[in-house]
Design a protein around this motif. Structure first.
Motif, PDB file in Angstrom:
ATOM      1  N   PRO A  39       0.829  -1.218   0.000  1.00  0.00           N
ATOM      2  CA  PRO A  39       0.000   0.000   0.000  1.00  0.00           C
ATOM      3  C   PRO A  39       0.857   1.260   0.000  1.00  0.00           C
ATOM      4  O   PRO A  39       2.017   1.254   0.423  1.00  0.00           O
ATOM      5  CB  PRO A  39      -0.788  -0.125   1.311  1.00  0.00           C
ATOM      6  CG  PRO A  39       0.111  -0.910   2.208  1.00  0.00           C
ATOM      7  CD  PRO A  39       0.802  -1.899   1.305  1.00  0.00           C
ATOM      8  N   TYR A  45      -2.716   1.411   6.412  1.00  0.00           N
ATOM      9  CA  TYR A  45      -3.082   0.050   5.983  1.00  0.00           C
ATOM     10  C   TYR A  45      -3.061  -0.911   7.171  1.00  0.00           C
ATOM     11  O   TYR A  45      -3.975  -1.722   7.347  1.00  0.00           O
ATOM     12  CB  TYR A  45      -2.119  -0.410   4.899  1.00  0.00           C
ATOM     13  CG  TYR A  45      -2.331  -1.842   4.433  1.00  0.00           C
ATOM     14  CD1 TYR A  45      -3.236  -2.128   3.418  1.00  0.00           C
ATOM     15  CD2 TYR A  45      -1.634  -2.886   5.012  1.00  0.00           C
ATOM     16  CE1 TYR A  45      -3.433  -3.424   2.983  1.00  0.00           C
ATOM     17  CE2 TYR A  45      -1.817  -4.191   4.595  1.00  0.00           C
ATOM     18  CZ  TYR A  45      -2.718  -4.451   3.582  1.00  0.00           C
ATOM     19  OH  TYR A  45      -2.909  -5.744   3.178  1.00  0.00           O
ATOM     20  N   HIS A  49      -6.073  -2.982   8.946  1.00  0.00           N
ATOM     21  CA  HIS A  49      -5.985  -4.437   9.116  1.00  0.00           C
ATOM     22  C   HIS A  49      -6.314  -4.838  10.549  1.00  0.00           C
ATOM     23  O   HIS A  49      -7.036  -5.824  10.787  1.00  0.00           O
ATOM     24  CB  HIS A  49      -4.590  -4.912   8.737  1.00  0.00           C
ATOM     25  CG  HIS A  49      -4.370  -6.376   8.957  1.00  0.00           C
ATOM     26  ND1 HIS A  49      -4.838  -7.339   8.085  1.00  0.00           N
ATOM     27  CD2 HIS A  49      -3.757  -7.059   9.969  1.00  0.00           C
ATOM     28  CE1 HIS A  49      -4.518  -8.540   8.538  1.00  0.00           C
ATOM     29  NE2 HIS A  49      -3.855  -8.393   9.678  1.00  0.00           N
TER      30      HIS A  49
END
Length: 485
Positions: A39, A45, A49
């Motif tokens: 990313p 990111y 997650h």
């Protein structure tokens, strides 16, 4: 932890927290996702997650030749695990997707869908909310090694791959009996799964491609491609014999998918052996310590060492030891905490026996941060325990221990000088057994995930069972509200 202070001690809570929250596995998965997705904003990111929290949802491939039961197994798994059932057919049912429309354009022309497009369609479907939150079971795909490689490149890798297997002659016979309901798409069989509803029976049709010749061609193609797939997923794959009753197959499949893949994270054994007197705890602890280089901690032996060293705590407990009285729990815990927090125990692991003996002691041990990650109950009948202890004697000259039945003295003069420990009389042993039984049930409830071991057999057979439970990860629990396997 102060690296300048000696002896070095690592707070036990660090390892317990890391294992309980699977910190090392979490970091490993995040790094893998970063390397695959690359990313532009890695920090955001990773935060996304963590918020998703879907590392433990099912991610399963169910593969096999025609008529091996892939569809049935996938449906049963999805029902049991509350996961999304995916097939090559229903992946193309989303006519809103641009990728699906592109794939359908190939099928409309009678052409095969390119593998790269299949991989993108699957990746798009796996990114949907239901697959992310509940997990997925993908049936009948990949069919070639190239398709599998493309899925891996796109980050669509499974945690478990189930491969169903059966003789070709059985599969051909099964396939020729298939019937489908054109309304619902359900698959039935003239021998094994015939519907009870007469109206459904009348609507059933013979599907295309189930003749003996066509099935043989599909089997030939499957056998040509499956070796590459087996090699690719060898670390997460299990081949299961499908030529047996359906529920027997499903039981094996479910057991496998509930198992955890072997982790590369550091693992420090913290083993507790609990059992009645004579169950062989000391021997099993010695075998484990010798093979795996973990620290063998016998509570009674540690107390004696402290007394022999004439430490301040040793002087406090010396009167209790000399008078054969029970040492107060707070003093025992103080000594054990000092021993268990040493660097060798924190880095190599430990096997503890002789403590705790009741729930109160177990609670004190846990509160101090020393939480075992494997607890074994060594079970033997009372009469066996009495036989093992009441008939053992020691040679005061050599220090060798003998037993009237299992290891008699080699010579008469040795036998005459043997001495029996007063604590090994039948009456004393029975008192210790009664104390054990009074606390065993509460301790089992306290620790919950305990392993019961039949200790009334060869010691090395007992050791092999204990060893197998230590080296294998604990299985995943069945999702709440679902029946256990």
């Amino acid at each position: 932890m102060d690296a300048t202070a000696k002896p070095l001690r690592i707070p036990p809570q660090m390892a317990v927290y890391a294992e309980e929250h699977r910190v090392f596995d979490l970091i490993q998965k995040m790094v893998q996702k970063l390397l695959v997705d690359r990313p532009e904003d890695p920090i955001q990111y990773l935060l996304d997650h963590l918020r998703t929290d879907n590392d433990d949802v099912p991610k399963i491939f169910v593969l096999g030749p025609p008529a091996s039961g892939k569809h049935t197994m996938a449906k049963l798994l999805c029902k049991r695990l509350n996961a999304t059932h995916l097939t090559p057919e229903n992946l193309l049912s989303n006519d809103v997707s641009v990728l699906v429309e592109e794939a359908l354009s190939y099928t409309d022309k009678g052409q095969e869908i390119p593998d790269t497009l299949w991989a993108r369609v699957i990746q798009e479907r796996l990114s949907k909310v239901d697959c992310v939150k509940r997990g997925w079971v993908l049936e009948g795909f990949p069919q070639t090694r190239e398709q599998g490689l493309l899925l891996q490149i796109n980050g669509s890798s499974p945690d478990h791959v189930v491969v169903l297997d059966a003789p070709d002659i059985v599969l051909i016979e099964r396939n020729m009996g298939k019937r489908t309901d054109p309304t619902t798409g359900e698959v039935y069989h003239t021998t094994f799964d015939w519907p009870d509803d007469s109206e459904v029976q009348r609507n059933l049709v013979v599907p295309e491609g189930i003749s003996e010749e066509e099935t043989g061609q599909r089997l030939l193609q499957y056998h040509r491609n499956i070796p590459g797939i087996l090699q690719m997923f060898s670390k997460v794959l299990k081949k299961i014999n499908a030529d047996q009753p359906c529920m027997d197959v499903f039981s094996q499949v479910l057991t496998f998918v509930l198992s955890k893949p072997r982790s590369l994270s550091p693992y420090t054994p913290r083993i507790l052996l609990y059992g009645p007197p004579g169950s062989g705890r000391s021997l099993q602890a010695a075998l484990l310590a010798n093979k795996y280089d973990i620290v063998n901690i016998s509570c009674g032996q540690v107390l004696k060492e402290v007394v022999a060293d004439q430490t301040k705590v040793g002087q406090l407990i010396e009167p209790y030891i000399e008078n054969a009285q029970q040492v107060p729990d707070n003093l025992v815990l103080r000594i054990l905490a000092d021993r268990l927090s040493r660097l060798e125990c924190a880095t190599r692991g430990w096997v503890l026996h002789g403590f705790p003996r009741d729930v109160e002691q177990a609670g004190m041990l846990n509160d101090a941060g020393f939480v075992p990650n494997r607890v074994f109950f060594l079970d033997i009948p009372d009469d066996v325990a009495i036989e093992r202890l009441s008939l053992r004697m020691t040679d005061p000259v050599s220090g060798e221990r003998y037993h009237s039945l299992y290891k008699p003295a080699p010579r008469v003069e040795v036998y005459k000088r043997l001495q029996r420990n007063p604590a090994d009389s039948e009456k004393k042993v029975q008192e210790r057994l009664d104390m054990y039984h009074a606390n065993a049930e509460d301790l089992e409830e306290f620790y919950q995930d305990v392993f019961h071991v039949n200790a009334d057999q060869d010691p090395y057979t007992v050791f092999e069972f204990i060893e197998s439970c230590i080296v294998k990860p604990l299985p995943k629990s069945v999702p709440e509200g679902l029946p256990s396997p």
